[in-house]
Design an enzyme around this catalytic site. Structure first.
Site, short mmCIF file in Angstrom:
data_model
loop_
_atom_site.label_atom_id
_atom_site.label_comp_id
_atom_site.label_asym_id
_atom_site.label_seq_id
_atom_site.Cartn_x
_atom_site.Cartn_y
_atom_site.Cartn_z
N GLU A 1 37.42 8.36 64.10
CA GLU A 1 36.62 9.60 64.18
C GLU A 1 37.42 10.51 65.09
OE1 GLU A 1 35.01 12.25 66.10
OE2 GLU A 1 33.52 10.84 66.90
N CYS B 1 33.86 16.53 70.00
CA CYS B 1 34.58 16.42 68.74
C CYS B 1 33.90 17.24 67.65
CB CYS B 1 34.70 14.96 68.31
SG CYS B 1 33.11 14.12 68.16
#
Length: 683
Positions: A258, A297
């Site tokens: 990720e 993120c």
């Protein structure tokens, strides 16, 4: 701070390390607060301990019991959350930032505990049915099961969420009986260490279920095999390097990444500056720029707006950003903290300089940046920075360079298709937000955006009432994205647990498949006794216990009476002339009458262990039942789940699913479904 503490790794059940090595500094004033340890870790010992101690200890529990442990752990940590908040502020996080990390992480444990208790069996075999007939005579069938792999999971996490980043991976791994070796980013590893110590002090984790690595992973990845797994959160560059590890490739070790991505928010062309959605858009962008100082993120890096509204968006964002007080989170009124370290500050500064070339700077440190609080002049504080790019279709930098801080670039488009093309220039992102009032625009845009984004968040006035926001991954939905975002998936409910399990196809007779899966497969042997299945306590019930009922012939009076009670006078039940022109050629009974009549055939009416019926699954009306047809039912215990719960009177209970088959006088199936009941325990 007096003596500077040295962080320790937890390896093979022992806290390891005492000699100071890498210095770690407070993000707020750059004061030295911790050291990593200098002692090398024996990763062969760590891996062996996980496999030989952790796996058996976790396998001694079943899915349901592990879910209960997760819930108890979450409760334990929630009672001690203030200890975590007190240290979290050293990372530069405000209380709301820390809330996402601390209570968001603990909340993820609660969520997986709940999902596990609802959806997983009280065994270590998860049946992924239904079983499929593979032969004409019913003696050969196939299905799928998921079982623990017997390996270990290595979780390599980013610096921005030292608690949530660990727990959102730990929870599904734990449910899957996979011991974890957690490697937090060094810069904020002190907060992860405190969390791990708290988890170990709870006494709720089986031996070997969790190990912690402070510092380098050394040769850890070289010691993994095909039954292990690696998950990574961090930069796309680092993900690519780790994924290319020769041993991971050779052993086909599952690797899930990720990675940071250039997420975007799109203001649709139907929204004007006078609409509430315009302000919702501006608020969402500003929140994602300043939350966690932009170190997420999922943060919005690209702000895609109609060219005619670019100036209005820029002005409203400048006004909102100018009201943000930056400084020490302990100071009242501070709404944005610091970057995690001075190294991070230098990295963001360099990237902003690259992004600013050829673009306009709408807001930056020159607009009165003055962090508040003692020592903040030495801290890793960075001014919210907003850029404007009017040629984003030909400017590669704004789609390639990510400043991992409070930095976003406004870019303009001519029509919605150009906006979607700009969104795709990110080469794969975790999330995009689409702000629109028009369902037609959403219907057109979302499938296009979904091809290059892991999540699409549609925001307008109705959703805004409850929306958790652009930057909030939820345990129930997948988190991850294609391309630059890593190509992996995290969270996503029980899907995440299945990622750490091994799926296998199983073939055999229905009787054998029943034995293997712990779930009755139709066609398998049943167990008929003189005791009605509804008269058995939970402990005494076995999968396969069955009852074949007596028969009932359906009359015209049944149909008329059911129509009167239900108010359902559909022509197929009452208009003989109209019914003759249908595919059935005659009047038929209500499907729900058949359901009710079947219940009348198999229910045991006296008080007993069956406490409540709370639902039906997989209901199908397979064939019509006409006046004069004779039906009967077979009730079979299909599945038992011991959730280890008691009712208000302290009586134990479990969940039982019953397979029901209703047939006619020709032994043809006319209705099929599962009944879910609560069944009391004898004890």
């Amino acid at each position: 701070m007096g003596n500077i503490a040295t962080l320790q790794s937890l390896i093979a059940g022992r806290w390891h390390g005492s000699e100071a090595h890498t210095p770690l500094h407070s993000a707020l004033d750059n004061q030295l607060i911790y050291h990593t340890h200098a002692e090398k870790i024996d990763f062969d010992e760590a891996v062996t301990y996980g496999r030989k101690t952790g796996v058996p200890a976790l396998m001694a529990l079943d899915f349901q019991q592990r879910a209960q442990r997760l819930k108890a752990l979450a409760l334990y940590m929630m009672e001690r959350k203030e200890e975590l908040y007190e240290i979290s502020h050293l990372t530069g996080a405000t209380r709301p930032d820390s809330w996402v990390d601390v209570e968001g992480g603990i909340g993820t444990l609660f969520a997986y505990a709940s999902m596990g208790s609802r959806e997983l069996p009280s065994s270590n075999v998860l049946h992924e049915g239904p079983a499929l007939a593979l032969g004409k005579r019913g003696g050969f069938a196939g299905t799928h099961i998921l079982v623990p792999k017997g390996g270990i999971a290595v979780h390599i996490n980013a610096f921005n969420f030292p608690i949530w980043g660990m727990l959102e991976k730990f929870a599904p791994s734990f449910l899957a009986a996979m011991p974890c070796i957690v490697k937090p980013a060094t810069a904020t590893s002190y907060l992860t260490q405190v969390t791990v110590k708290m988890m170990m002090e709870s006494g709720l984790l089986p031996e070997g279920a969790l190990q912690l690595v402070i510092g380098s992973t050394g040769d850890l990845l070289d010691r993994l095999g095909g039954f292990d797994a690696v998950t990574f959160t961090g930069s796309a560059d680092t993900a690519a390097k780790l994924k290319a590890n020769p041993n991971l490739i050779r052993e086909a070790v599952p690797f899930t990444a990720e990675a940071d991505s250039l997420n975007c928010a799109i203001l649709a062309p139907d929204v004007s500056p006078d609409d509430p959605e315009f302000d919702l858009f501006v608020k969402e962008v500003a929140r994602e720029m300043t939350g966690k100082a932009g170190q997420k993120c999922t943060a919005i890096r690209r702000v895609i707006v109609p060219e005619q509204h670019a100036d209005a968006v820029g002005q409203r964002l400048r006004e909102r950003l100018a009201r943000i007080t930056v400084g020490n989170p302990k100071v009242e009124g501070v709404r944005m903290g610091a970057l995690a370290s001075m190294d991070q500050h230098r990295d963001v500064s360099e990237r902003v300089e690259m992004l600013a070339r050829g673009n306009e700077v709408l807001f930056s440190a020159r607009d009165g940046f003055n962090p508040v609080g003692d020592g903040c002049a030495n801290g890793a504080f960075f001014a919210p920075t907003l850029l404007l790019c009017r040629n984003a279709m030909v400017n590669d930098a704004v789609h390639d360079i990510e400043a991992f801080g409070p930095v976003s670039t406004v870019m303009t488009y001519k029509d919605i298709d150009e906006a979607l093309a700009l969104a795709a220039r990110g080469k794969g992102s975790l999330v995009t937000t689409l702000v629109t009032r028009d369902p037609a625009i959403a219907a057109h845009a979302v499938p296009v955006a979904a091809a290059s984004h892991g999540r699409v968040h549609i925001l307008e006035r109705e959703a805004a009432v409850d929306s958790t926001g652009h930057g909030s991954p939820l345990p129930q939905l997948k988190h991850g994205g294609p391309g630059r975002a890593g190509g992996g998936e995290e969270l996503g409910g029980i899907r995440a647990v299945k990622h750490f399990l091994q799926r296998a196809a199983v073939q055999g007779s229905p009787t054998m498949l029943t034995a293997v899966t712990g779930e009755y497969v139709r066609g398998g042997a049943v167990k008929e006794t003189d005791i009605h299945p509804f008269r058995r306590w939970f402990e005494d019930l076995e999968v396969g216990h069955s009852l074949l009922t007596h028969r009932r012939t359906v009359s015209e009076a049944d149909i008329v009476n059911f129509g009167g009670v239900s108010g359902d006078y559909f022509y197929m039940h009452f208009d003989e002339i109209a019914a003759k022109d249908t595919q059935f050629g005659k009047r038929i009974a209500h499907g729900y009458f058949v359901l009710s009549a079947a219940a009348g055939l198999f229910v045991s009416p006296a008080p007993g262990p069956v406490l409540a019926n709370y639902g039906l699954d997989n209901l199908r009306f397979v064939a019509p039942v006409a006046i004069g047809d004779t039906i009967r039912a077979r009730l079979t215990c299909k599945r038992k789940v011991d959730r280890n719960r008691t009712d208000e009177q302290g009586r134990g209970q479990g969940v039982v699913a019953w397979d029901v088959q209703v047939t006619n006088q020709h032994d043809e199936l006319v209705a099929s479904y599962d009944i879910l009941t609560l069944v009391q325990k004898r004890g």
